[in-house]
Write a protein that holds these residues in place. Structure first.
Motif, PDB file in Angstrom:
ATOM      1  N   GLU A   4       0.848  -1.185   0.000  1.00 58.63           N
ATOM      2  CA  GLU A   4       0.000   0.000   0.000  1.00 58.63           C
ATOM      3  C   GLU A   4       0.886   1.239   0.000  1.00 58.63           C
ATOM      4  O   GLU A   4       1.467   1.608   1.022  1.00 58.63           O
ATOM      5  N   ALA A   5       0.995   1.862  -1.149  1.00 58.12           N
ATOM      6  CA  ALA A   5       1.875   3.019  -1.294  1.00 58.12           C
ATOM      7  C   ALA A   5       1.391   4.184  -0.442  1.00 58.12           C
ATOM      8  O   ALA A   5       0.182   4.353  -0.242  1.00 58.12           O
ATOM      9  N   PRO A   6       2.305   4.986   0.091  1.00 62.54           N
ATOM     10  CA  PRO A   6       1.895   6.165   0.865  1.00 62.54           C
ATOM     11  C   PRO A   6       1.040   7.106   0.026  1.00 62.54           C
ATOM     12  O   PRO A   6       1.294   7.284  -1.171  1.00 62.54           O
ATOM     13  N   LEU A   7       0.048   7.704   0.653  1.00 63.49           N
ATOM     14  CA  LEU A   7      -0.811   8.655  -0.053  1.00 63.49           C
ATOM     15  C   LEU A   7      -0.193  10.048  -0.082  1.00 63.49           C
ATOM     16  O   LEU A   7      -0.253  10.737  -1.107  1.00 63.49           O
ATOM     17  N   ASN A   8       0.408  10.430   1.034  1.00 64.98           N
ATOM     18  CA  ASN A   8       0.990  11.777   1.125  1.00 64.98           C
ATOM     19  C   ASN A   8       2.338  11.738   1.833  1.00 64.98           C
ATOM     20  O   ASN A   8       2.495  12.312   2.925  1.00 64.98           O
ATOM     21  N   PRO A   9       3.326  11.076   1.238  1.00 63.35           N
ATOM     22  CA  PRO A   9       4.638  11.051   1.883  1.00 63.35           C
ATOM     23  C   PRO A   9       5.294  12.431   1.840  1.00 63.35           C
ATOM     24  O   PRO A   9       4.956  13.257   0.985  1.00 63.35           O
ATOM     25  N   GLU A  10       6.204  12.660   2.746  1.00 66.61           N
ATOM     26  CA  GLU A  10       6.947  13.917   2.703  1.00 66.61           C
ATOM     27  C   GLU A  10       7.810  14.006   1.447  1.00 66.61           C
ATOM     28  O   GLU A  10       8.077  15.102   0.935  1.00 66.61           O
ATOM     29  N   LEU A  11       8.222  12.843   0.928  1.00 66.87           N
ATOM     30  CA  LEU A  11       9.054  12.825  -0.276  1.00 66.87           C
ATOM     31  C   LEU A  11       8.809  11.527  -1.032  1.00 66.87           C
ATOM     32  O   LEU A  11       8.679  10.467  -0.425  1.00 66.87           O
ATOM     33  N   ARG A  12       8.728  11.634  -2.347  1.00 64.83           N
ATOM     34  CA  ARG A  12       8.619  10.454  -3.203  1.00 64.83           C
ATOM     35  C   ARG A  12       9.800  10.452  -4.171  1.00 64.83           C
ATOM     36  O   ARG A  12      10.030  11.437  -4.886  1.00 64.83           O
ATOM     37  N   LEU A  13      10.548   9.356  -4.196  1.00 63.67           N
ATOM     38  CA  LEU A  13      11.703   9.242  -5.073  1.00 63.67           C
ATOM     39  C   LEU A  13      11.460   8.120  -6.072  1.00 63.67           C
ATOM     40  O   LEU A  13      11.284   6.966  -5.682  1.00 63.67           O
ATOM     41  N   ASN A  14      11.461   8.450  -7.353  1.00 62.36           N
ATOM     42  CA  ASN A  14      11.330   7.446  -8.402  1.00 62.36           C
ATOM     43  C   ASN A  14      12.731   7.007  -8.798  1.00 62.36           C
ATOM     44  O   ASN A  14      13.412   7.674  -9.570  1.00 62.36           O
ATOM     45  N   THR A  15      13.160   5.874  -8.259  1.00 64.20           N
ATOM     46  CA  THR A  15      14.538   5.445  -8.474  1.00 64.20           C
ATOM     47  C   THR A  15      14.765   4.820  -9.843  1.00 64.20           C
ATOM     48  O   THR A  15      15.900   4.476 -10.171  1.00 64.20           O
ATOM     49  N   SER A  16      13.691   4.687 -10.624  1.00 60.87           N
ATOM     50  CA  SER A  16      13.886   4.224 -12.000  1.00 60.87           C
ATOM     51  C   SER A  16      14.235   5.393 -12.919  1.00 60.87           C
ATOM     52  O   SER A  16      14.635   5.194 -14.064  1.00 60.87           O
ATOM     53  N   ALA A  17      14.081   6.615 -12.404  1.00 60.03           N
ATOM     54  CA  ALA A  17      14.309   7.803 -13.233  1.00 60.03           C
ATOM     55  C   ALA A  17      15.443   8.678 -12.713  1.00 60.03           C
ATOM     56  O   ALA A  17      15.715   9.730 -13.283  1.00 60.03           O
ATOM     57  N   THR A  18      16.092   8.242 -11.623  1.00 60.72           N
ATOM     58  CA  THR A  18      17.176   9.048 -11.069  1.00 60.72           C
ATOM     59  C   THR A  18      18.209   8.137 -10.423  1.00 60.72           C
ATOM     60  O   THR A  18      17.895   7.017 -10.014  1.00 60.72           O
ATOM     61  N   THR A  19      19.428   8.596 -10.324  1.00 64.72           N
ATOM     62  CA  THR A  19      20.485   7.835  -9.667  1.00 64.72           C
ATOM     63  C   THR A  19      20.393   8.075  -8.161  1.00 64.72           C
ATOM     64  O   THR A  19      19.833   9.076  -7.713  1.00 64.72           O
ATOM     65  N   PRO A  20      20.970   7.174  -7.363  1.00 66.35           N
ATOM     66  CA  PRO A  20      20.964   7.397  -5.912  1.00 66.35           C
ATOM     67  C   PRO A  20      21.639   8.715  -5.535  1.00 66.35           C
ATOM     68  O   PRO A  20      21.171   9.420  -4.639  1.00 66.35           O
ATOM     69  N   GLU A  21      22.722   9.050  -6.247  1.00 65.14           N
ATOM     70  CA  GLU A  21      23.418  10.300  -5.963  1.00 65.14           C
ATOM     71  C   GLU A  21      22.525  11.510  -6.201  1.00 65.14           C
ATOM     72  O   GLU A  21      22.483  12.443  -5.384  1.00 65.14           O
ATOM     73  N   ASP A  22      21.805  11.500  -7.314  1.00 64.00           N
ATOM     74  CA  ASP A  22      20.904  12.618  -7.615  1.00 64.00           C
ATOM     75  C   ASP A  22      19.724  12.654  -6.645  1.00 64.00           C
ATOM     76  O   ASP A  22      19.255  13.726  -6.261  1.00 64.00           O
ATOM     77  N   ALA A  23      19.246  11.461  -6.245  1.00 63.19           N
ATOM     78  CA  ALA A  23      18.116  11.417  -5.328  1.00 63.19           C
ATOM     79  C   ALA A  23      18.479  12.047  -3.988  1.00 63.19           C
ATOM     80  O   ALA A  23      17.666  12.758  -3.380  1.00 63.19           O
ATOM     81  N   LEU A  24      19.702  11.824  -3.530  1.00 63.76           N
ATOM     82  CA  LEU A  24      20.130  12.385  -2.249  1.00 63.76           C
ATOM     83  C   LEU A  24      20.519  13.843  -2.374  1.00 63.76           C
ATOM     84  O   LEU A  24      20.577  14.561  -1.377  1.00 63.76           O
ATOM     85  N   GLY A  25      20.803  14.284  -3.615  1.00 67.25           N
ATOM     86  CA  GLY A  25      21.192  15.679  -3.806  1.00 67.25           C
ATOM     87  C   GLY A  25      20.032  16.599  -3.574  1.00 67.25           C
ATOM     88  O   GLY A  25      20.186  17.749  -3.196  1.00 67.25           O
TER      89      GLY A  25
END
Length: 201
Positions: free
Chosen positions: A180-201
Motif C-alpha cells: 500500500e503506497a503512501p498517499l501523502n509522503p513527505e518525499l517520493r523518489l522514483n529510483t527508476s528515473a534518477t540515480t541514488p546520488e541525484d536522489a540524495l542531492g
C-alpha cells in the motif's frame, strides 16, 4: 524544572500504558539530548518494494550525515530479521509486529537525540501511520522509494520475484502480498528515473 518535566512525561506515558507498569522517565529531555548533539533528532522512514533502492539510499544518507558531523543510526529490515525480528515470519500479523517493534526502537533512539534512518518495506499504510503517531509532526519524515514492478524484479538478486510468482515463496510483497503506497509522503523518489546520488542531492 526537572520535576515538572518528569511529571509531564509521566502523564503522557500513562495514556499508553495500563496495568502494573510504572514508566520511568529519563532526567535528560529529548531537547537536552538534541542540544548536545547539535542536531534535530528525527525518523526518516524509507518505504517501498524490495529492490526499489531503500537500503542503498539509507546507507548513502547515513554516510553523508556522518561526513557532515551528524549522529545517525540505520535500522534496515533485512538486518533486523537476523536479530530483533528473527522470531517473525512473513505473515500479515508478523509484518504488523515487525513494524511496531522497529517504530518503538526508533522512538527510543530519537529520544536520545539521534537521526534514525529506517529502511523497511513496511507494506501496510496503517502500520506506517501507527509508527508516525509515536512522534511529533516534525520528527517523522516518510520517504516513498518508488520504482515500477518490472524494474525492481530485475534488480533483486536470486530471482526472488520469479520464485514468488512460481509459488516457491509465499507472502512476497508485490506478488501475493499487497503493498500500500503512501498517499501523502513527505518525499517520493522514483529510483527508476534518477540515480541514488541525484536522489540524495
Amino acid at each position: 524544572m526537572y520535576k515538572k518535566q518528569i511529571d509531564v512525561g509521566l502523564k503522557k506515558m500513562e495514556t499508553r500504558y495500563t496495568g502494573p507498569v510504572i514508566p520511568s522517565v529519563a532526567l535528560i529531555t529529548p531537547a537536552g539530548q538534541a542540544l548536545i548533539k547539535r542536531q534535530r533528532p528525527m525518523v526518516i522512514w524509507m518505504t517501498g518494494l524490495s529492490g526499489a533502492g531503500k537500503s542503498t539510499l539509507a546507507r548513502m544518507l547515513g554516510k553523508e550525515l556522518h561526513r557532515v558531523g551528524h549522529h545517525a543510526a540505520l535500522l534496515d529490515g533485512d538486518n533486523l530479521r537476523l536479530g530483533l525480528n528473527n522470531d517473525l515470519d512473513f505473515s500479515d500479523a508478523s509484518r504488523h509486529e515487525s513494524v511496531r517493534r522497529v517504530a518503538e526502537v526508533a522512538r527510543l533512539m530519537v529520544y536520545t537525540g539521534l537521526i534514525v534512518i529506517v529502511s523497511f518495506i513496511s507494506p501496510f499504510r496503517a502500520d506506517r501511520e501507527a509508527a508516525r503517531a509515536l512522534f511529533s509532526r516534525e520528527r517523522f519524515f516518510e520517504v516513498h522509494v518508488d520504482a515500477p514492478l518490472h524494474v525492481v524484479q530485475a534488480r533483486v538478486p536470486q530471482g526472488l520475484y520469479r520464485k514468488a510468482r512460481e509459488g516457491l515463496l509465499g507472502n512476497f510483497t508485490g506478488i501475493d502480498s499487497p503493498y500500500e503506497a503512501p498517499l501523502n509522503p513527505e518525499l517520493r523518489l522514483n529510483t527508476s528515473a534518477t540515480t541514488p546520488e541525484d536522489a540524495l542531492g
